[in-house]
Design a protein around this motif. Structure first.
Motif, PDB file in Angstrom:
ATOM      1  N   THR A  51       1.945  47.268 105.949  1.00 33.45           N
ATOM      2  CA  THR A  51       2.816  46.979 107.125  1.00 33.45           C
ATOM      3  C   THR A  51       2.405  47.890 108.134  1.00 33.45           C
ATOM      4  N   ASN A  52       2.772  47.808 109.451  1.00 30.81           N
ATOM      5  CA  ASN A  52       2.601  48.785 110.403  1.00 30.81           C
ATOM      6  C   ASN A  52       3.683  49.677 110.851  1.00 30.81           C
ATOM      7  N   GLY A  53       3.383  50.644 111.746  1.00 27.88           N
ATOM      8  CA  GLY A  53       4.508  51.510 112.319  1.00 27.88           C
ATOM      9  C   GLY A  53       5.487  50.909 113.263  1.00 27.88           C
ATOM     10  N   MET A  54       5.422  49.581 113.428  1.00 29.45           N
ATOM     11  CA  MET A  54       6.675  48.943 114.234  1.00 29.45           C
ATOM     12  C   MET A  54       7.505  48.210 113.423  1.00 29.45           C
ATOM     13  N   ALA A  55       6.731  47.471 112.557  1.00 28.83           N
ATOM     14  CA  ALA A  55       7.535  46.472 111.562  1.00 28.83           C
ATOM     15  C   ALA A  55       8.165  47.244 110.456  1.00 28.83           C
ATOM     16  N   CYS A  73       0.454  51.954 105.925  1.00 30.21           N
ATOM     17  CA  CYS A  73       0.715  51.535 106.994  1.00 30.21           C
ATOM     18  C   CYS A  73      -0.800  51.453 107.912  1.00 30.21           C
ATOM     19  N   ASN A  74      -0.859  50.255 108.508  1.00 34.32           N
ATOM     20  CA  ASN A  74      -2.027  50.098 109.245  1.00 34.32           C
ATOM     21  C   ASN A  74      -2.046  50.497 110.770  1.00 34.32           C
ATOM     22  N   GLY A  75      -2.026  51.860 110.660  1.00 31.71           N
ATOM     23  CA  GLY A  75      -1.687  52.616 112.046  1.00 31.71           C
ATOM     24  C   GLY A  75      -1.554  53.939 111.980  1.00 31.71           C
ATOM     25  N   VAL A  76      -1.467  54.635 112.697  1.00 31.00           N
ATOM     26  CA  VAL A  76      -1.413  56.125 112.595  1.00 31.00           C
ATOM     27  C   VAL A  76       0.367  56.552 112.672  1.00 31.00           C
ATOM     28  N   GLY A  77       0.866  55.594 113.597  1.00 28.31           N
ATOM     29  CA  GLY A  77       2.413  55.993 113.613  1.00 28.31           C
ATOM     30  C   GLY A  77       2.992  55.374 112.696  1.00 28.31           C
ATOM     31  N   TYR A  78       4.133  55.671 112.087  1.00 28.82           N
ATOM     32  CA  TYR A  78       4.747  55.130 110.955  1.00 28.82           C
ATOM     33  C   TYR A  78       6.275  55.329 111.133  1.00 28.82           C
ATOM     34  N   ILE A  99      -9.134  57.864 113.101  1.00 27.59           N
ATOM     35  CA  ILE A  99     -10.170  56.929 113.336  1.00 27.59           C
ATOM     36  C   ILE A  99      -9.879  56.247 114.687  1.00 27.59           C
ATOM     37  N   LEU A 100      -8.647  56.064 115.044  1.00 27.20           N
ATOM     38  CA  LEU A 100      -8.279  55.172 116.182  1.00 27.20           C
ATOM     39  C   LEU A 100      -8.055  56.388 117.415  1.00 27.20           C
ATOM     40  N   SER A 101      -8.072  57.735 117.250  1.00 25.55           N
ATOM     41  CA  SER A 101      -7.609  58.555 118.309  1.00 25.55           C
ATOM     42  C   SER A 101      -8.508  58.321 119.422  1.00 25.55           C
ATOM     43  N   ALA A 230       2.055  55.766 123.374  1.00 27.87           N
ATOM     44  CA  ALA A 230       2.435  56.450 122.327  1.00 27.87           C
ATOM     45  C   ALA A 230       3.512  55.307 121.608  1.00 27.87           C
ATOM     46  N   ARG A 231       4.980  55.356 121.968  1.00 23.44           N
ATOM     47  CA  ARG A 231       5.832  54.210 121.477  1.00 23.44           C
ATOM     48  C   ARG A 231       6.844  54.033 122.703  1.00 23.44           C
ATOM     49  N   GLY A 232       6.915  52.962 122.672  1.00 24.60           N
ATOM     50  CA  GLY A 232       8.033  52.415 123.946  1.00 24.60           C
ATOM     51  C   GLY A 232       9.340  53.341 123.728  1.00 24.60           C
ATOM     52  N   PRO A 277      -0.927  44.863 126.440  1.00 24.25           N
ATOM     53  CA  PRO A 277      -0.411  44.350 125.229  1.00 24.25           C
ATOM     54  C   PRO A 277      -0.397  45.381 124.023  1.00 24.25           C
ATOM     55  N   HIS A 278      -0.090  46.722 123.975  1.00 29.37           N
ATOM     56  CA  HIS A 278      -0.396  47.646 122.930  1.00 29.37           C
ATOM     57  C   HIS A 278      -1.598  47.270 122.222  1.00 29.37           C
ATOM     58  N   ILE A 279      -2.639  47.654 123.010  1.00 30.17           N
ATOM     59  CA  ILE A 279      -4.037  47.490 122.342  1.00 30.17           C
ATOM     60  C   ILE A 279      -4.978  49.063 122.548  1.00 30.17           C
ATOM     61  N   ALA A 280      -4.013  49.844 122.486  1.00 31.46           N
ATOM     62  CA  ALA A 280      -4.879  51.143 122.388  1.00 31.46           C
ATOM     63  C   ALA A 280      -5.995  51.397 121.465  1.00 31.46           C
ATOM     64  N   SER A 281      -5.597  50.933 120.132  1.00 29.40           N
ATOM     65  CA  SER A 281      -6.419  50.819 118.985  1.00 29.40           C
ATOM     66  C   SER A 281      -7.290  49.591 118.737  1.00 29.40           C
ATOM     67  N   ALA A 282      -7.222  48.710 119.686  1.00 36.00           N
ATOM     68  CA  ALA A 282      -7.476  47.287 119.373  1.00 36.00           C
ATOM     69  C   ALA A 282      -8.940  47.067 119.701  1.00 36.00           C
ATOM     70  N   THR A 286     -12.816  49.841 115.898  1.00 35.74           N
ATOM     71  CA  THR A 286     -11.592  50.896 115.037  1.00 35.74           C
ATOM     72  C   THR A 286     -10.846  49.793 114.194  1.00 35.74           C
ATOM     73  N   ARG A 287     -10.434  48.746 114.589  1.00 37.66           N
ATOM     74  CA  ARG A 287      -9.658  47.973 113.742  1.00 37.66           C
ATOM     75  C   ARG A 287     -10.401  47.661 112.504  1.00 37.66           C
ATOM     76  N   ALA A 288     -11.531  47.766 112.385  1.00 35.07           N
ATOM     77  CA  ALA A 288     -12.226  47.305 111.168  1.00 35.07           C
ATOM     78  C   ALA A 288     -12.242  48.744 110.311  1.00 35.07           C
ATOM     79  N   ALA A 289     -12.219  49.813 110.854  1.00 35.58           N
ATOM     80  CA  ALA A 289     -12.046  50.955 110.160  1.00 35.58           C
ATOM     81  C   ALA A 289     -10.632  51.259 109.542  1.00 35.58           C
ATOM     82  N   MET A 290      -9.735  50.867 110.448  1.00 31.78           N
ATOM     83  CA  MET A 290      -8.265  51.040 110.047  1.00 31.78           C
ATOM     84  C   MET A 290      -8.149  50.171 108.699  1.00 31.78           C
ATOM     85  N   ALA A 291      -8.548  48.867 108.839  1.00 33.95           N
ATOM     86  CA  ALA A 291      -8.390  47.902 107.788  1.00 33.95           C
ATOM     87  C   ALA A 291      -9.114  48.600 106.458  1.00 33.95           C
TER      88      ALA A 291
HETATM   89  C1  8YV Z   1      -1.543  49.413 116.156  1.00 30.03           C
HETATM   90  C2  8YV Z   1      -0.432  51.600 116.476  1.00 30.03           C
HETATM   91  O1  8YV Z   1      -1.437  48.804 117.306  1.00 30.03           O
HETATM   92  O2  8YV Z   1      -1.572  53.397 115.191  1.00 30.03           O
HETATM   93  C3  8YV Z   1      -0.516  52.784 115.670  1.00 30.03           C
HETATM   94  O3  8YV Z   1       0.438  53.576 115.414  1.00 30.03           O
HETATM   95  O4  8YV Z   1       0.450  51.665 117.064  1.00 30.03           O
HETATM   96  C4  8YV Z   1      -1.724  50.854 116.686  1.00 30.03           C
HETATM   97  O5  8YV Z   1      -2.778  51.435 116.347  1.00 30.03           O
HETATM   98  C5  8YV Z   1      -0.694  48.970 115.089  1.00 30.03           C
HETATM   99  O6  8YV Z   1      -0.547  49.887 114.204  1.00 30.03           O
HETATM  100  C6  8YV Z   1      -1.393  47.555 114.637  1.00 30.03           C
HETATM  101  O7  8YV Z   1      -1.110  47.565 113.275  1.00 30.03           O
END
Ligand code: 8YV
Length: 312
Positions: A51-55, A73-78, A99-101, A230-232, A277-282, A286-291
């Motif tokens: 999942t990710n830190g928003m869902a 969690c596919n993201g640093v924020g959980y 990896i996304l910093s 960061a987060r809204g 549109p929430h693209i800081a790590s996009a 980076t997305r490949a490294a996160m996955a």
């Molecule tokens: C991603 C994020 O957009 O790492 C985080 O906390 O908000 C972003 O890197 C998000 O996690 C996509 O899955």
């Protein structure tokens, strides 16, 4: 024998799933025609989740997965993952720090520069053919400004490095003073009173909810700039809308919002904001490294090895 199920809640790179197939049957929650039936009939087979830190863990799943053992969690924020709940049930949680910093720090600087120099407005000015009617109005200088960083963690420290390279003065506010050559402020209001631009780089969640409220925005002032990567939830969005419309805040650069992907009309209409549109790590890299890190954590869990980046 049936393999245990890995439930994929948020969009995830298919190629990174390949090494997991040996250990798990992969089920994408969004692809199910009837999630309720799946959870009722197959819920006990689900042992892992992406999942990710928003869902976070969707409400319907919370009590439907008695054998869930790991949440990646596919993201640093959980912030949307209830870690105490998970820990109490013996569920491990992992995230994707570091990896996304660099990407997030790049976007923070980009938003700050774009807000100071009014980059989107200047781009529109050229495209709309307004240049022939006279020059673009003067903007404000970024170099030499006071950059206040709210949250000097892994991301905040890289923002500080980048900001310093632009010949700015850097200050920060965090839980405690750190061994860094920057000015320390022990509360967000004091930092905002000092800063020309406030860059929000804290974790999300209840602990930081509306940390940037009316008083902090007022302290930034009519030439002040707010950047949020960061987060809204960290920023009181209604207070921000009021501050921008009343001109008590100069400008904002926002990558995150209170109710994504919904951005209030008042923000869309404002000429003082740069929106992404929430693209800081996009980025592709980076997305490949996160996955890959998400997959590595799940593989380690399946093999009974120590997790690479555990949260709990
Ligand atoms: C991603 C994020 O957009 O790492 C985080 O906390 O908000 C972003 O890197 C998000 O996690 C996509 O899955």
């Amino acid at each position: 024998m049936n393999r245990p199920i890995l439930l994929v809640v948020t969009p995830f790179a298919a190629d990174a799933l390949a090494p997991l197939v040996e250990h798990f049957e992969v089920v994408a929650l969004r692809a199910l025609t009837d999630a309720a039936v799946f959870l009722r009939e197959q819920g006990s087979r689900v042992v892992a989740m992406i999942t990710n830190g928003m869902a976070g863990v969707p409400a319907a799943c919370r009590d439907a997965l008695p054998n869930l053992a790991v949440i990646a969690c596919n993201g640093v924020g959980y912030d949307a993952i209830d870690v105490p709940w998970a820990t109490a049930r013996g569920i491990r949680v992992t995230n994707t720090p570091d990896i996304l910093s660099g990407d997030v720090a790049d976007l923070a600087l980009m938003l700050a520069l774009a807000a100071f120099r009014r980059l989107p407005q200047a781009d529109r000015f050229v495209r709309d053919g307004q240049w022939s009617g006279g020059p673009f109005p003067l903007a404000r200088r970024f170099w030499g400004s006071r950059v206040g960083i709210l949250g000097l963690g892994r991301i905040g420290r890289l923002i500080a490095q980048r900001a310093a390279a632009f010949d700015t003065q850097v200050g920060y506010c965090g839980r405690s003073r750190q061994e860094v050559p920057h000015a320390y402020f022990d509360n967000p209001l004091a930092l905002a009173e000092w800063a020309d631009v406030l860059i929000v780089a804290t974790p999300g969640g209840q602990g930081t909810r509306h940390l940037v409220g009316r008083d902090v925005l007022r302290a930034l002032g009519p030439d002040g700039v707010l950047v949020n990567v960061a987060r809204g939830s960290v920023v009181d969005q209604s207070a921000l809308i009021d501050a921008l419309s009343q001109g008590t805040l100069g400008a904002a650069g926002l990558d995150v919002f209170e109710d994504e992907p919904n951005v209030p009309a008042a923000l869309l209409a404002s000429d003082r904001i740069v929106l992404t549109p929430h693209i800081a790590s996009a980025t592709v890299q980076t997305r490949a490294a996160m996955a890959q890190l998400v997959a590595e954590n799940l593989l380690r869990h399946a093999r009974g090895e120590p997790l690479a980046t555990p949260v709990n």
